[in-house]
Design an enzyme around this catalytic site. Structure first.
Site, PDB file in Angstrom:
ATOM      1  CG  ASN A   1      40.412  76.029 -24.995  1.00 37.78           C
ATOM      2  OD1 ASN A   1      40.482  74.734 -25.397  1.00 37.78           O
ATOM      3  ND2 ASN A   1      40.339  77.307 -24.722  1.00 37.78           N
ATOM      4  CD  GLU A   2      41.469  79.057 -28.557  1.00 38.92           C
ATOM      5  OE1 GLU A   2      41.663  80.914 -27.528  1.00 38.92           O
ATOM      6  OE2 GLU A   2      40.949  79.032 -29.314  1.00 38.92           O
TER       7      GLU A   2
ATOM      8  CD  GLU B   1      37.521  77.454 -29.445  1.00 36.07           C
ATOM      9  OE1 GLU B   1      37.602  78.114 -29.490  1.00 36.07           O
ATOM     10  OE2 GLU B   1      37.722  76.680 -27.935  1.00 36.07           O
TER      11      GLU B   1
ATOM     12  CD1 TRP C   1      35.661  86.390 -28.568  1.00 31.07           C
ATOM     13  CD2 TRP C   1      36.550  87.574 -29.623  1.00 31.07           C
ATOM     14  NE1 TRP C   1      35.620  85.353 -29.872  1.00 31.07           N
ATOM     15  CE2 TRP C   1      36.347  85.746 -30.364  1.00 31.07           C
ATOM     16  CE3 TRP C   1      38.010  88.730 -30.474  1.00 31.07           C
ATOM     17  CZ2 TRP C   1      36.804  85.823 -31.480  1.00 31.07           C
ATOM     18  CZ3 TRP C   1      38.219  87.853 -31.986  1.00 31.07           C
ATOM     19  CH2 TRP C   1      37.614  87.058 -32.408  1.00 31.07           C
TER      20      TRP C   1
ATOM     21  CG  PHE D   1      25.926  89.717 -24.603  1.00 30.07           C
ATOM     22  CD1 PHE D   1      24.528  89.394 -25.214  1.00 30.07           C
ATOM     23  CD2 PHE D   1      26.367  89.989 -23.542  1.00 30.07           C
ATOM     24  CE1 PHE D   1      23.639  89.874 -23.653  1.00 30.07           C
ATOM     25  CE2 PHE D   1      25.819  90.424 -23.048  1.00 30.07           C
ATOM     26  CZ  PHE D   1      24.326  90.084 -23.063  1.00 30.07           C
ATOM     27  CG  HIS D   2      30.678  83.352 -27.505  1.00 31.05           C
ATOM     28  ND1 HIS D   2      30.431  82.289 -28.713  1.00 31.05           N
ATOM     29  CD2 HIS D   2      32.297  83.591 -28.319  1.00 31.05           C
ATOM     30  CE1 HIS D   2      31.804  81.552 -29.857  1.00 31.05           C
ATOM     31  NE2 HIS D   2      32.341  82.725 -29.350  1.00 31.05           N
TER      32      HIS D   2
HETATM   33  C1  GAL Z   1      38.564  80.192 -27.559  1.00 33.78           C
HETATM   34  C2  GAL Z   1      37.914  79.458 -26.479  1.00 33.78           C
HETATM   35  C3  GAL Z   1      37.094  78.999 -25.686  1.00 33.78           C
HETATM   36  C4  GAL Z   1      35.972  80.850 -26.032  1.00 33.78           C
HETATM   37  C5  GAL Z   1      36.304  81.175 -27.704  1.00 33.78           C
HETATM   38  C6  GAL Z   1      35.121  82.391 -27.797  1.00 33.78           C
HETATM   39  O1  GAL Z   1      39.187  81.434 -27.760  1.00 33.78           O
HETATM   40  O2  GAL Z   1      39.370  78.535 -26.817  1.00 33.78           O
HETATM   41  O3  GAL Z   1      37.139  78.310 -24.612  1.00 33.78           O
HETATM   42  O4  GAL Z   1      36.969  81.216 -25.239  1.00 33.78           O
HETATM   43  O5  GAL Z   1      37.330  81.402 -27.856  1.00 33.78           O
HETATM   44  O6  GAL Z   1      35.150  83.012 -29.094  1.00 33.78           O
END
Ligand code: GAL
Length: 667
Positions: free
Chosen positions: A149-150, A307, A315, A357-358
């Site tokens: 992942n990323e 995503e 964040w 909080f996302h």
């Molecule tokens: C991406 C990541 C996800 C989640 C997301 C939050 O960087 O792949 O797992 O953390 O950001 O915005």
């Protein structure tokens, strides 16, 4: 390349059922069906649960999740589960932990606490891939594989001893012997000559500026190490599974350290993650640029938005929520620019952990919410757009982009800290966006022959072959524009001597003898009424005509903007940092000279992009303004089914996708 398209546009997101009691899972599937979700990514952060102690795998819960999804008709993009190692790995092997340049160890407790060069991490992670792929290769729900992942999101650079040894190996491959390395790194400078490979380290924290080529090579090496993880996982998958394989890139958002262009051939489909800088009122321009760049990395093919967010992230310093309608505009802007799938992080908002909080498709407040209603609306929209899948985006303009040029130009000890790689890219892209012109963002080695206009912002580091290709393109009748601090160095970050802009001197018909960077906040004026800042240079025309010169500042009377006829085309040089209005005027002239037209004549603030498949075309129209917009279009609007006979009326904030009547827009 394995074929990856489903029947329509993919819609869904990361699904983390392991964070929830099993009773929630059935409600999840029911809500997914209600929303029209057809693809979820599962298992991304599951390593610690799948292999709770070394070598002992527990797949029961994942079996049940996949079966449940399948029975609900939801397809799965199954992760290799290697994104973040379990805590036991660091306990057993502390040498797998990454180190910063100053020696600080990065511990588990967050995610991605591993050194990308660690052979132990590699071995253990591939065991997980083998176990997961071996078990689920034939599972009927699985239509795609999601590696890690990323990669490199938090651990792109590791300076530990294991990395140092791997770096030496990478350098031996690149240079063969120490003479080659000493020459490339210019180690005659500051007593840096190396007599033994063991003397070489990553550019760890040092008393003075580290050798720039050492820094550049370390950036290359680090990207290659992550790519090696991608390739190693892919090789394991290839022997076990038949579904297409991807990993989520992070193109856009200032993510600098992975050279995704060089990774593109390692995946069956390019997928990307994108998050808005929510506080930026022009964030939709950044979104458009990221999407156009993702398409460029994908070689123009459709790609998958792996995503983005339904609303706020957690964040950023201030996590601004999306206003009603914005989710739809954002999602369909990605589709307009070539995405054949719109996925989100994440399905259900977490109730614990750093991302609680996302936003998600199902918020904490549940389905009776603006977010979930908009999610359902989007599901219906994407269903209505199924026929767009597989089509390509029309673009007559190319913007050249190279991660190596980015790395090079932002090294330390340069003429001005105000020269940033993304700055002119964003400025030129913004001007094109405002003019309704779609651009492909491509590597300098891309085939340029199909473009009417090529822009090269801040191409500081450039290879001879790419310079020659741009020259041939212009000679053959193309129009090109190059901005300041381009063509300065070769791939070893050695200055191209004889005057700036080095590699592009001949093409541009100019020779600069000295840079005159401006003080912070200092502005200069040009005789065409423009203002500029950051950068000026003592430029002499050498075949080029002068279009504008400075009237004040350190270099009154010296040319700032030039144009050079070369063969049947022309090469423009922009020797200063023009303000936004001047950049808009410049782009209007370039677009006019090159014969580039917008996708459709649209009012300011209305985004128009055309996708095409053979002689069928679709016009995406996104109204970012607060006023109703009208534009000339003839065809069938797919989101409402309405006919547009000559004119489309689009309410403030709305989106339309028109299947154009075939006679309208010949390619
Ligand atoms: C991406 C990541 C996800 C989640 C997301 C939050 O960087 O792949 O797992 O953390 O950001 O915005």
């Amino acid at each position: 390349m394995r074929q990856w398209h489903g029947n329509g546009i993919y819609f869904g997101g990361d699904y983390n059922p392991e964070q929830w009691p099993e009773q929630t899972w059935s409600e999840d599937v029911e809500l997914m069906r209600r929303a029209g979700v057809n693809l979820v990514s599962v298992g991304i952060f599951s390593w610690a649960l799948l292999e709770p102690t070394p070598g002992r795998f527990e797949f029961g819960w994942l079996d049940r999740v996949l079966d449940l999804l399948h029975s609900g008709g939801i397809q799965v993009d199954l992760a290799t589960a290697t994104a973040s190692p379990p805590p036991w790995l660091a306990r057993a092997h502390p040498e797998t932990l990454p180190r910063r340049a100053d020696g600080t160890i990065l511990w588990p407790g967050g995610r991605q606490a591993y050194c990308p060069s660690s052979p132990i991490f590699r071995e253990r992670s591939l065991e997980v891939v083998r176990a997961v792929a071996g078990r689920y290769a034939e599972h009927p729900a699985v239509v795609m594989w999601h590696i890690s992942n990323e990669l490199g999101c938090h651990n792109a650079h590791c300076y530990c001893d294991v990395s140092a040894e791997a770096f030496r190996g990478w350098l031996r491959e690149r240079y063969g012997d120490l003479d080659g390395l000493n020459d490339a790194w210019g180690t005659a400078f500051w007593s840096q000559h190396y007599g033994d490979w063991a003397e070489i380290n990553p550019p760890r924290t040092a008393p003075a500026f580290a050798n720039p080529t050492q820094q550049l090579d370390f950036l290359r090496f680090s990207s290659d190490e992550l790519r090696a993880q991608l390739r190693a996982e892919r090789e394991v998958l290839r022997t076990l599974v038949r579904q297409p394989i991807t990993t989520n890139f992070m193109i856009g958002m200032g993510v600098k350290h992975m050279d995704y262009q060089s990774w593109a051939d390692d995946v069956d489909l390019v997928s990307n993650d994108h998050y808005l800088t929510a506080a930026d009122p022009q964030a939709h321009l950044g979104l458009a640029l990221a999407a156009d760049h993702t398409r460029g990395v994908a070689g123009g093919d459709p790609w998958l938005l792996m995503e983005h967010s339904t609303s706020a992230v957690q964040w950023q310093p201030r996590n601004v929520a999306k206003l009603p309608g914005q989710l739809r505009r954002n999602s369909l802007a990605h589709v307009a620019r070539g995405a054949d799938g719109v996925l989100f992080f994440q399905w259900r908002a977490s109730r614990s952990g750093a991302e609680k909080f996302h936003s998600a498709l199902v918020p904490h407040a549940g389905p009776d919410t603006k977010v979930f209603r908009e999610v359902c609306q989007l599901g219906a929209d994407l269903k209505a757009l199924a026929e767009v899948r597989g089509s390509r985006v029309d673009a007559d303009v190319a913007i050249l982009f190279d991660w190596e040029a980015w790395w090079g130009v932002e090294l330390d000890s340069h003429p001005s800290v105000d020269v940033r790689y993304a700055d002119r890219l964003n400025a030129l892209y913004g001007a094109l966006w405002r003019a309704g012109v779609t651009a492909d963002v491509v590597h300098p080695s891309a085939d340029l022959s199909g473009y009417r206009l090529v822009l090269a912002p801040t191409l500081y580091l450039v290879r001879d072959a790419d310079v020659a290709a741009l020259h041939r393109y212009v000679e053959g009748g193309g129009t090109a524009a190059v901005t300041y601090f381009s063509g300065i160095v070769d791939e070893n970050d050695h200055i191209r001597l004889g005057g700036y802009p080095g590699a592009f001197r001949e093409l541009l018909g100019v020779r600069t003898e000295e840079f005159f960077p401006l003080r912070e906040g200092e502005q200069v004026r040009l005789d065409d009424g423009s203002t500029a800042d950051v950068w000026t240079e003592w430029l002499h025309p050498d075949g080029a005509e002068v279009l504008a010169s400075y009237t004040d500042g350190p270099l009154p009377g010296v040319p700032a903007l030039t144009r050079h006829r070369v063969g049947d085309g022309a090469a423009w040089y922009v020797g200063t940092r023009l303000d936004e209005a001047a950049t808009d005027r410049l782009v209007a002239r370039l677009v006019g000279e090159a014969g580039v037209r917008p996708a459709a004549p649209a009012p300011s603030g209305v985004e128009v992009v055309r996708r095409r498949d053979g002689d069928q075309s679709w016009l995406f129209v996104i109204n970012h303004t607060e006023a109703e917009a009208r534009l000339p279009v003839t065809g069938t609007e797919l989101l409402t089914g309405a006919r547009c006979s000559g004119e489309l009326t689009l309410p403030a904030g709305a989106v339309a996708v028109v299947r154009e009547d075939r006679t309208d827009h010949p390619a």
